[in-house]
Design a protein around this motif. Structure first.
Motif, PDB file in Angstrom:
ATOM      1  N   GLY B  25       0.828  -1.129  -0.055  1.00  0.00           N
ATOM      2  CA  GLY B  25      -0.110  -0.100   0.048  1.00  0.00           C
ATOM      3  C   GLY B  25       0.861   1.403   0.001  1.00  0.00           C
ATOM      4  N   GLY B  26       2.116   0.943   0.375  1.00  0.00           N
ATOM      5  CA  GLY B  26       2.955   2.218   0.316  1.00  0.00           C
ATOM      6  C   GLY B  26       3.881   2.497  -1.014  1.00  0.00           C
ATOM      7  N   ALA B  27       4.846   3.015  -0.766  1.00  0.00           N
ATOM      8  CA  ALA B  27       5.536   3.150  -1.957  1.00  0.00           C
ATOM      9  C   ALA B  27       6.590   2.133  -2.513  1.00  0.00           C
ATOM     10  CB  ALA B  27       6.320   4.544  -1.663  1.00  0.00           C
ATOM     11  N   LEU B  28       6.456   0.931  -1.713  1.00  0.00           N
ATOM     12  CA  LEU B  28       7.365  -0.052  -1.886  1.00  0.00           C
ATOM     13  C   LEU B  28       6.812  -0.949  -2.959  1.00  0.00           C
ATOM     14  CD1 LEU B  28       7.761  -0.865   1.832  1.00  0.00           C
ATOM     15  CD2 LEU B  28       9.378   0.646   0.215  1.00  0.00           C
ATOM     16  N   VAL B  29       7.759  -1.405  -3.721  1.00  0.00           N
ATOM     17  CA  VAL B  29       7.295  -2.447  -4.994  1.00  0.00           C
ATOM     18  C   VAL B  29       7.696  -3.883  -4.287  1.00  0.00           C
ATOM     19  CG1 VAL B  29       8.101  -3.339  -7.020  1.00  0.00           C
ATOM     20  CG2 VAL B  29       7.976  -0.886  -6.576  1.00  0.00           C
ATOM     21  N   VAL B  30       6.668  -4.693  -4.400  1.00  0.00           N
ATOM     22  CA  VAL B  30       6.783  -6.140  -3.771  1.00  0.00           C
ATOM     23  C   VAL B  30       6.499  -7.192  -4.640  1.00  0.00           C
ATOM     24  CG1 VAL B  30       5.802  -7.707  -1.770  1.00  0.00           C
ATOM     25  CG2 VAL B  30       5.826  -5.178  -1.316  1.00  0.00           C
ATOM     26  N   PRO B 351      26.854 -26.566  -8.008  1.00  0.00           N
ATOM     27  CA  PRO B 351      26.197 -25.643  -8.883  1.00  0.00           C
ATOM     28  C   PRO B 351      24.713 -25.379  -8.053  1.00  0.00           C
ATOM     29  CG  PRO B 351      26.049 -27.888  -9.898  1.00  0.00           C
ATOM     30  CD  PRO B 351      27.113 -27.953  -8.640  1.00  0.00           C
ATOM     31  N   ALA B 352      24.478 -24.052  -8.286  1.00  0.00           N
ATOM     32  CA  ALA B 352      23.359 -23.699  -7.453  1.00  0.00           C
ATOM     33  C   ALA B 352      22.324 -23.198  -8.424  1.00  0.00           C
ATOM     34  CB  ALA B 352      23.728 -22.680  -6.306  1.00  0.00           C
ATOM     35  N   ARG B 353      20.983 -23.290  -7.960  1.00  0.00           N
ATOM     36  CA  ARG B 353      19.952 -22.465  -8.706  1.00  0.00           C
ATOM     37  C   ARG B 353      19.624 -21.382  -7.628  1.00  0.00           C
ATOM     38  NH1 ARG B 353      13.967 -23.728  -9.012  1.00  0.00           N
ATOM     39  NH2 ARG B 353      14.462 -25.854  -7.934  1.00  0.00           N
ATOM     40  N   ASP B 354      19.503 -20.170  -8.436  1.00  0.00           N
ATOM     41  CA  ASP B 354      19.427 -19.035  -7.557  1.00  0.00           C
ATOM     42  C   ASP B 354      17.543 -18.829  -7.552  1.00  0.00           C
ATOM     43  OD1 ASP B 354      21.758 -18.844  -7.197  1.00  0.00           O
ATOM     44  OD2 ASP B 354      22.057 -17.025  -8.366  1.00  0.00           O
ATOM     45  N   ILE B 355      17.206 -18.833  -6.474  1.00  0.00           N
ATOM     46  CA  ILE B 355      15.738 -18.712  -6.274  1.00  0.00           C
ATOM     47  C   ILE B 355      15.430 -17.377  -5.421  1.00  0.00           C
ATOM     48  CG2 ILE B 355      13.500 -19.763  -5.120  1.00  0.00           C
ATOM     49  CD1 ILE B 355      15.094 -22.439  -5.190  1.00  0.00           C
ATOM     50  N   PRO B 356      14.926 -16.213  -6.204  1.00  0.00           N
ATOM     51  CA  PRO B 356      14.727 -15.164  -5.524  1.00  0.00           C
ATOM     52  C   PRO B 356      13.389 -15.367  -4.396  1.00  0.00           C
ATOM     53  CG  PRO B 356      13.828 -15.001  -7.770  1.00  0.00           C
ATOM     54  CD  PRO B 356      14.511 -16.333  -7.524  1.00  0.00           C
ATOM     55  N   ILE B 357      13.699 -14.893  -3.330  1.00  0.00           N
ATOM     56  CA  ILE B 357      12.843 -14.917  -2.361  1.00  0.00           C
ATOM     57  C   ILE B 357      11.988 -13.838  -1.843  1.00  0.00           C
ATOM     58  CG2 ILE B 357      12.749 -15.483   0.267  1.00  0.00           C
ATOM     59  CD1 ILE B 357      13.347 -18.069  -1.351  1.00  0.00           C
ATOM     60  N   MET B 358      12.656 -12.610  -2.148  1.00  0.00           N
ATOM     61  CA  MET B 358      12.030 -11.465  -1.620  1.00  0.00           C
ATOM     62  C   MET B 358      12.935 -10.327  -2.358  1.00  0.00           C
ATOM     63  SD  MET B 358      11.433 -10.348   2.198  1.00  0.00           S
ATOM     64  CE  MET B 358      10.620  -8.835   2.758  1.00  0.00           C
ATOM     65  N   ASP B 359      12.060  -9.241  -2.820  1.00  0.00           N
ATOM     66  CA  ASP B 359      12.613  -7.871  -3.449  1.00  0.00           C
ATOM     67  C   ASP B 359      11.992  -6.918  -3.197  1.00  0.00           C
ATOM     68  OD1 ASP B 359      14.998  -7.184  -4.768  1.00  0.00           O
ATOM     69  OD2 ASP B 359      14.546  -8.522  -6.481  1.00  0.00           O
ATOM     70  N   THR B 360      12.250  -6.171  -2.367  1.00  0.00           N
ATOM     71  CA  THR B 360      11.541  -4.728  -2.078  1.00  0.00           C
ATOM     72  C   THR B 360      12.468  -3.475  -2.492  1.00  0.00           C
ATOM     73  OG1 THR B 360      11.954  -4.455   0.137  1.00  0.00           O
ATOM     74  CG2 THR B 360      10.171  -5.840  -0.316  1.00  0.00           C
ATOM     75  N   ASN B 553      14.359  -1.804   0.984  1.00  0.00           N
ATOM     76  CA  ASN B 553      15.370  -2.306  -0.037  1.00  0.00           C
ATOM     77  C   ASN B 553      15.936  -3.746   0.267  1.00  0.00           C
ATOM     78  OD1 ASN B 553      15.329  -0.047  -1.941  1.00  0.00           O
ATOM     79  ND2 ASN B 553      16.428   1.104  -0.381  1.00  0.00           N
ATOM     80  N   THR B 554      14.999  -4.472   0.591  1.00  0.00           N
ATOM     81  CA  THR B 554      15.290  -5.996   0.832  1.00  0.00           C
ATOM     82  C   THR B 554      15.432  -6.901  -0.429  1.00  0.00           C
ATOM     83  OG1 THR B 554      14.182  -5.547   2.792  1.00  0.00           O
ATOM     84  CG2 THR B 554      14.657  -7.981   2.289  1.00  0.00           C
ATOM     85  N   HIS B 555      16.336  -7.514  -0.133  1.00  0.00           N
ATOM     86  CA  HIS B 555      16.918  -8.238  -1.302  1.00  0.00           C
ATOM     87  C   HIS B 555      17.266  -9.845  -0.887  1.00  0.00           C
ATOM     88  CE1 HIS B 555      18.147  -9.510  -5.476  1.00  0.00           C
ATOM     89  NE2 HIS B 555      19.129  -9.912  -4.916  1.00  0.00           N
ATOM     90  N   VAL B 556      16.503 -10.761  -0.992  1.00  0.00           N
ATOM     91  CA  VAL B 556      16.886 -12.235  -0.427  1.00  0.00           C
ATOM     92  C   VAL B 556      16.702 -12.967  -1.633  1.00  0.00           C
ATOM     93  CG1 VAL B 556      16.087 -13.878   1.151  1.00  0.00           C
ATOM     94  CG2 VAL B 556      15.637 -11.416   1.625  1.00  0.00           C
ATOM     95  N   VAL B 557      17.835 -14.055  -1.611  1.00  0.00           N
ATOM     96  CA  VAL B 557      18.042 -15.017  -2.630  1.00  0.00           C
ATOM     97  C   VAL B 557      18.725 -16.152  -1.921  1.00  0.00           C
ATOM     98  CG1 VAL B 557      19.260 -15.456  -4.590  1.00  0.00           C
ATOM     99  CG2 VAL B 557      18.984 -13.114  -4.343  1.00  0.00           C
ATOM    100  N   TYR B 558      17.913 -17.266  -2.444  1.00  0.00           N
ATOM    101  CA  TYR B 558      18.147 -18.690  -1.965  1.00  0.00           C
ATOM    102  C   TYR B 558      18.942 -19.338  -3.017  1.00  0.00           C
ATOM    103  CZ  TYR B 558      16.877 -23.549  -0.473  1.00  0.00           C
ATOM    104  OH  TYR B 558      17.019 -24.876   0.005  1.00  0.00           O
TER     105      TYR B 558
END
Lengths: 431, 788, 183
Positions: B25-30, B351-360, B553-558
């Motif tokens: 609801g704010g200015a953040l992109v989720v 080898p890893a597969r990158d899974i984005p978890i969260m990005d604001t 500005n949260t950025h979480v990657v698995y």
């Protein structure tokens, strides 16, 4: 045991009386100093002192069970009674906080407290005399930067008349004449470093050399030919070693560092804490110690350890035939760790066939391991053996020891095992 | 409360709205990488396993998959009730808690209720008992089913009496009463109606103000037998004609005995037989001691690395101090515990597969302090005190397996595939084992026993693993690593937050024969299935990597690593142990950099009111405001998490004392606060949180599997030491929040992460030293402290 | 071989391999569930019983060592209906999670209580060091042992009071508020 102790005490008292009469016992008190500020010592000096103190194992004797480090209070049983280690934290009233460097050095070299009283040679000043000045200064710096702990000394419990400290002056007159360490020409720096540490701070001879009637270490050819420590046999470090697989500098290094090396029994009894201390000492120093000790059993130019040493033996079938009852006890109580196929052996821990304890003339180490167990330092990983005092009677512990001797050694059978087991158990009950 | 802008009414509703929705609801992109799934749709508490499909999405808990009332509750003519759950007792007290729930909503005495736990022939399939889901899934189902049943009983009585249903009352005694005093027993009412009806979603629940059973400390029903030698465990099952077996394997996963002397052992008196199937080998005897001796004889054979079909353990190298004799904590048998660098290297080499978890993203001010840090956890053993056990009987063409697996329904599927029986010819019955804390050897040993039982028809087989087999062959909790980078603005607001986590799958629960050792040893082998991540919001290695806090500005990657250098699966709290450790350590690192109180920094970034209250409750109970300042020896630390951001809220505060000579850390006191919704049994909740706190202290401070060149080197309690009495905290206090009638939130795993971080934070407060690599051992702390 | 074991006061004649550890005889031959297999190495204490009053590992004690000795297991302390002192204290404190270690804990604690009238906290912790718990129930186990110590002390006080004040017929009951274990 008791009458023998008294005889020892009597002989000693006579000897020492001479010294006392000679009036040499008086030593002056050194003036107290205000405890030095902990930040007044250079960090490098303290760090150097820390490693030297680890090699000297100060913390082991000077810390009571569950007690604060270096605050003393640990009971040190000797043939002449029980001593209690003193508080060597820099507490002014109950520790060594008011000791000057000179007072500290005098204690380490001459066995005299700051107040002029004679210290018992349980503090191995006969070894510390060999230590260089700079190293004593480092240890002083290390000790004076510990946390001060107020812990008054416990009174010692010595047999008469050894509670009378001036008698110690006579002892010193006779036995305290070791010079400062000098490098041996023709030996390399590593060997000499090892010799310096072993003869000095490490005070290995304190346990591994035999002692005379007055409790002084025998030197010369007898040095390191085996002694006694807290009722355990400290095996010979010389060619007289009974280790089924000869020690090398590498195996000694592994043993001193980790408490076992796969082809020798594990560090047990009083050797456990020694190894724990060395596991934290500088690698180069421990290697040097290993090199020097290895040389004790392989003199230069010699053929190394005697070739007639029997190979490691395991005569399971013969022992089972000779002693089926012992074999049954072993199968139920010991085999889960010590029989072929047991996970401990699969994982590379040493088999009983390589244990020196089963080759010694005295059964003390075997019986003590069975009855008291082997305990790694609290919380640490390492070889562990449960105590069997509750589950086995003296006769059963003796039976197992006899079975082990038959199975893993061709040396003469031990005698009076049950009596020896009973004495160990009685000692435990008293403590 | 510092600097927290008022967010108006929306903030108050944060518990109902998803927090992300609120922020949107704010200015953040989720954005979520994966569409969030209703977590109840994930079988087995979101920790893998298989399970039935949702058929009634309008209902609550496991009623969604099993909506028929008589699947859950039956009432006999004598008025006694039998309640069925697909969940199992693991020592967490779930039998008692579910009994309380049923008694409350049926409004009858708990003593008149019999509870039946997972049995594939009798109870609903509720997947796994894992992920702290039992109260959410089964508790919710039983609560609503019981409310439905009570409603139907009242309606039936009302019909008979010709009165309005809402005038019929219950009084906690199993009787229905009309206003005029007429009464009817539940048994009589039940005899007149069928409970084979679907639950309705709106059966009235009892008013929390009038609770008679729930929210009280009912003594656990399983405890008396455990104290007196009663038959309390699967291990105590003795069936007529039962034989004892031992399975024969090398020292650990990836090894195989070369030439075990089967001929000699077959001749041993008392040995009944040898079972071989492919590489699977077991010995069967009349008496257990004979089986043990036979096993030891077979184990004399040399072993080698197994190039065949078993799960491979390439085995990460890199003990601290390096190999034989090395290292302060080392032993000649395989070096010390793995160094953090070695763990990191072992993981990042794969080898890893990158899974984005969260990005604001959002506008922020400039960073004033920034911290970048790596946190590492080693492979950890479940360390069950009782090695895994199973009993299996093949008779009349049907197999029955008694198992203490967390997933008896999975065992039933695994065994059917493994021994080639139709699923309806295999029955799995749960019986209690020693605590497992995730997937230990329970599933494997059940499959082992079934293979042996197939070879000995008519004779029940009891098989217990040996201590070294449990250490050597169970799946370990995965080694993990995180890398965090965060920045704090001059106003004390966090302006950026980056969290990367590297992990193997934590979910390798067997759903077919390839998931168990006996399947891998079959000829031809059932292949080990490829590891898969558990999607968020539950997550596995990613669990709790998405902070509940509001950071800009949260950025979480698995970085999901499917290839497993060590056989691994679920260990209590999965990735949350390291992720919460990392987040909550980082918060303290930032707080220290900016000289902000750690609690204030947390509260300033927390919108969730219940989270705030839990933190405040723990802080008040602990006396956080008046805590002693860290003085080189004593220090305090706290940490918080809401488990999976879906389960219970838990905050932990600790005071520690560091022995600077040895680096040993003692917990002088611990205070935990927990909000798990309506607690069925507050003492049960306290017991769980207290236990989780102490267990996490053990994991975090001293544990980690050691590896030798070709095997796991932790094989007993001397090579894998855990916490003993001498080192447990002086005092632990658990404060349970009172939330009358609120939905159940899973509790059992809530304290693992917060305890770990609170410990690191307290050590840092005491000494100024920030330990980021587990275990936070005495040796590591001493090395960091130096000689002074 | 034939051995006669005295367990909880009763003699049992058994035909077993003399090397068989007591644990397997208790569980396999006598159907006593209390002692548990945990490690078989004397490292965890799940198998703890009392032998001649001392806490011992039944997993490492062969039956051939046990002729003529008094063995006590947790079954000898009481029953669910009539629990012994420690059992009642553990119940009161709800001192169990999975409970696999608990019978061993009780038996080790019993050995301490048999030897020391009022052990202090340090003594209790040091004594219990031998036994492992994985659920983290330690705090409750310690509380339960402290409670047992307090209950016994209260019982003694009650008993003394009882002998002074109570009518003769009630003395016995007052002396045993909770049934004490018999050797």
């Amino acid at each position: 045991m008791k009458p023998i102790k008294w005889a020892f005490g009597g002989a000693l008292a006579c000897l020492l009386g001479v010294g006392a009469f000679a009036g040499i016992s008086y030593r002056s008190a050194l003036p107290p100093i205000p405890p030095p500020a902990a930040d007044g010592f250079p960090a490098e000096l303290v760090a150097k002192g820390a490693t030297l103190a680890a090699i000297g194992d100060c913390v082991v004797c000077h810390t009571a069970d569950q007690g604060a480090a270096y605050a003393g209070g640990r009971a040190l049983p000797t043939p002449f009674g029980t001593l209690y280690a003193s508080n060597i934290t820099p507490d002014a009233a109950t520790g060594i906080g008011s000791w000057s460097l000179d007072a500290f050095k005098r204690a380490m070299r001459d066995g005299v407290g700051r107040d002029g009283s004679h210290l018992y040679p349980a503090l191995p000043y006969d070894h510390y005399r060999r230590v260089h000045d700079g190293d004593l200064e480092a240890i002083y710096a290390f000790l004076m930067t510990r946390q001060p702990v107020s812990a008054p000394a416990k009174p010692n419990d010595m047999i008469f008349p050894l509670g009378f400290r001036p008698l110690l002056a006579g002892w010193k007159l006779m036995f305290l004449h070791q010079p400062e360490f000098q490098p041996v020409p023709g030996r390399d720096a590593q060997w000499n470093r090892g010799a310096y540490l072993v003869e000095g701070l490490g005070h290995c001879g304190g346990c591994h050399s035999p002692r005379n009637l007055a409790g002084a270490e025998e030197d010369g050819s007898s040095a390191y030919s085996g002694g006694v420590a807290e009722g355990w046999t400290a095996p010979a470090l010389t060619a007289a070693s009974r280790a089924p697989v000869p020690w090398t500098a590498d195996s000694l290094y592994a043993y001193l560092r980790a408490g076992l090396d796969g082809r020798h029994g594990v560090a047990a009894g009083p050797m456990g804490p020694v190894v724990h201390g060395l596991s934290r000492a500088p690698e180069a120093d421990v290697r040097a110690i290993a090199v020097y000790i290895a040389s004790l059993s392989a003199p230069p130019g010699g053929a190394g350890q005697p070739a007639d040493r029997p190979p490691a033996i395991d005569r399971a079938d013969r022992a089972a035939q000779a002693d089926p009852a012992g074999a049954a006890l072993f199968a139920g109580a010991c085999a889960g760790c010590h029989e072929a196929g047991a996970p401990m052996l699969t994982q590379g821990r040493p088999p009983l066939a390589t244990a020196t304890a089963l080759q010694l003339d005295e059964p003390a180490n075997a019986l003590r391991a069975i009855l008291n167990g082997i305990h790694p330092p609290a919380g640490a990983a390492g070889p562990a053996m449960p105590p069997f005092t509750a589950s086995l009677t003296d006769a059963q512990a003796a039976r197992i020891a006899a079975y082990l001797r038959t199975r893993f050694s061709d040396r003469p059978a031990w005698t009076d095992l049950e009596q020896a087991a009973a004495e160990i158990r009685e000692e435990d009950t008293r403590q | 409360m510092t600097g927290l802008p008022t967010r108006g009414a929306a903030a108050k509703d944060a518990t109902r709205l998803s927090r992300r929705g609120f922020l949107a609801g704010g200015a953040l992109v989720v954005s979520f990488a994966l569409a969030p799934r209703a977590f109840a749709q994930l079988a087995g508490g979101g920790e893998g396993g298989a399970g039935p499909a949702v058929v009634a999405p309008e209902l609550a808990g496991s009623l969604r998959t099993t909506p028929w009332l008589d699947a859950w509750i039956r009432i006999g003519a004598d008025g006694r009730a039998t309640v069925f759950t697909g969940k199992v007792e693991l020592g967490q007290g779930i039998r008692t808690a579910l009994l309380q729930v049923a008694a409350e909503e049926l409004d009858m005495p708990p003593a008149r209720i019999t509870l039946v736990t997972a049995d594939t022939d009798r109870t609903p399939d509720e997947g796994l008992t894992a992920g702290s889901h039992s109260m959410q899934d089964s508790g919710t189902a039983i609560r609503n089913a019981a409310a439905n049943v009570r409603m139907l009983l009242a309606q039936e009585a009302a019909r008979g009496w010709g009165v309005a249903a809402d005038t019929v009352a219950t009084g906690g005694d199993g009787m229905l009463r009309a206003a005029d005093g007429r009464s009817l027993g539940y048994g009589d009412a039940a005899a007149r109606l069928s409970l084979h009806v679907k639950a309705v979603p709106d059966a009235p629940l009892r008013d929390p103000a009038g609770y008679r059973t729930m929210g009280r400390d009912l003594p656990r029903i399983d405890i008396p037998a455990k104290l007196t030698g009663g038959a309390a465990y699967l291990h105590d099952l003795r069936l007529p004609g039962m034989l004892h077996a031992r399975v024969v394997r090398g020292p650990s996963v990836g090894t195989r005995l070369r030439e075990p002397d089967v001929a000699a052992v077959s001749r041993m008196p008392g040995v009944v037989g040898i079972v071989r199937r492919g590489a699977f080998l077991a010995v069967v005897a009349e008496r257990e001691w004979t089986a043990v001796q036979a096993l030891r004889h077979l184990q004399r054979a040399a072993y080698g690395r197994d190039a065949g079909t078993q799960p491979q353990e390439p085995l990460p190298a890199g003990g601290e101090g390096g190999g034989a004799g090395g290292g302060a904590e080392g032993g000649a048998e395989g070096g010390g515990p793995m160094s953090a660098d070695a763990i990191a290297a072992a993981l990042t080499a794969l080898p890893a597969r990158d899974i984005p978890i969260m990005d604001t993203r959002g506008p922020t001010g400039p960073a004033a302090h920034s911290v970048r840090a790596r946190y590492v956890r080693p492979w950890i053993s479940h360390g069950s005190i009782g090695p895994s056990c199973a009993v299996a009987l093949f008779e009349g063409g049907a197999m029955t397996v008694w198992t203490h697996s967390q997933g008896p329904f999975d065992v039933h599927r695994v065994v059917a595939e493994l021994v080639g029986l139709p699923p309806d010819k295999v029955r799995a019955i749960h019986a209690e084992g020693a605590g497992c804390y995730g997937q230990n050897g329970a599933d494997d040993v059940a499959a082992d026993a079934a293979v042996i039982a197939m070879a000995t028809p008519g004779r029940p087989i009891r098989l217990q693993w040996m201590r070294e087999q449990e250490f050597g062959w169970e799946p370990l909790g995965p080694g993990m690593m995180t890398q965090l980078e965060a920045a704090l603005g001059a106003d004390g607001r966090i302006v950026s937050w980056r969290h990367e986590v590297w992990s193997n799958p934590h979910n390798n629960r067997p759903v077919g024969a390839g998931g168990v050792l006996a399947g891998n040893e079959a000829d031809p082998p059932f292949p080990v299935p490829e590891g898969k991540p558990i999607p968020m919001p539950e997550g596995d290695g990613s669990r709790n990597s998405n902070p509940l806090y509001s950071f800009a500005n949260t950025h979480v990657v698995y970085h999901f690593i499917k290839d497993m250098p060590v056989r691994v699966s679920a260990l209590r709290s999965l990735g949350a142990h390291l992720n919460v450790f990392s987040i909550e350590s980082m918060l303290d690192e930032l707080a220290a950099a900016a000289n902000i109180d750690p609690l204030a920094l947390r509260l300033a970034h927390m919108e969730d009111q219940r989270a705030r209250e839990v933190m405040q409750r723990a802080a008040d109970g602990f006396g956080w405001g008046s805590r002693p300042k860290g003085d080189g020896r004593r220090g305090c630390g706290m940490a918080f998490a809401r488990y999976k951001n879906l389960g219970a809220y838990c905050a932990v505060a600790l005071e520690v004392e560091v022995d600077r000579e040895t680096g040993r850390v003692a917990i002088r006191r611990a205070v935990a606060a927990v909000d798990c919704g309506q607690p069925a049994s507050p003492d049960g909740v306290r017991n769980q949180i207290e236990g989780a706190l102490v267990q996490s202290f053990s994991w975090t401070s001293r544990e980690g599997m050691r590896f030798a060149g070709d095997r796991r080197a932790g094989f007993d309690w001397s090579s894998y030491p855990i916490l003993r009495f001498g080192d447990v905290p002086d005092a632990v206090e658990v404060l349970v929040m009172d939330r009358p009638g609120a939905p159940f939130l899973g509790t059992a795993e809530a304290a693992q992460g917060p305890t770990a971080a609170a410990l690191a934070n307290a050590i840092a407060d005491a000494t100024g030293i920030r330990l980021r690599d587990m275990p936070l051992s005495a040796d590591r702390l001493k090395a960091a402290l130096g000689p002074v | 071989m034939t051995v006669t074991l005295t367990i909880n006061g009763a003699a049992h004649r058994l035909e077993v391999d003399p090397s068989t550890p007591l644990l397997y005889v208790l569980r396999g031959e006598l159907a006593l569930n209390g002692a548990k297999y945990g490690c078989g190495l004397g490292q965890c204490g799940a198998c703890t019983v009392q032998i001649d009053g001392k806490a011992a590992f039944s997993c490492l004690t062969p039956v051939s060592a046990l002729e003529g000795r008094q063995i006590r297991t947790v079954e000898g302390l009481g029953t669910a209906e009539a629990p012994g002192l420690l059992q009642a204290a553990f119940e009161a404190e709800q001192a169990a999670q999975c409970g696999y270690c608990i019978a061993g804990m009780i038996m080790r604690a019993q050995a301490l209580l048999d030897r020391v009238a009022e052990p202090d906290e340090a003594q209790i912790r040091a004594h219990m060091q031998t036994n492992l718990c994985r659920c983290g129930t330690h705090m409750r186990i310690l509380r339960a042992i402290r409670r047992a110590v307090a209950m016994r002390k209260e019982g003694r006080k009650e008993a003394q009071k009882g002998t002074r004040d109570a009518p003769a017929g009630t003395r016995q009951a007052a002396a045993e508020p909770v049934r004490e274990a018999r050797p």
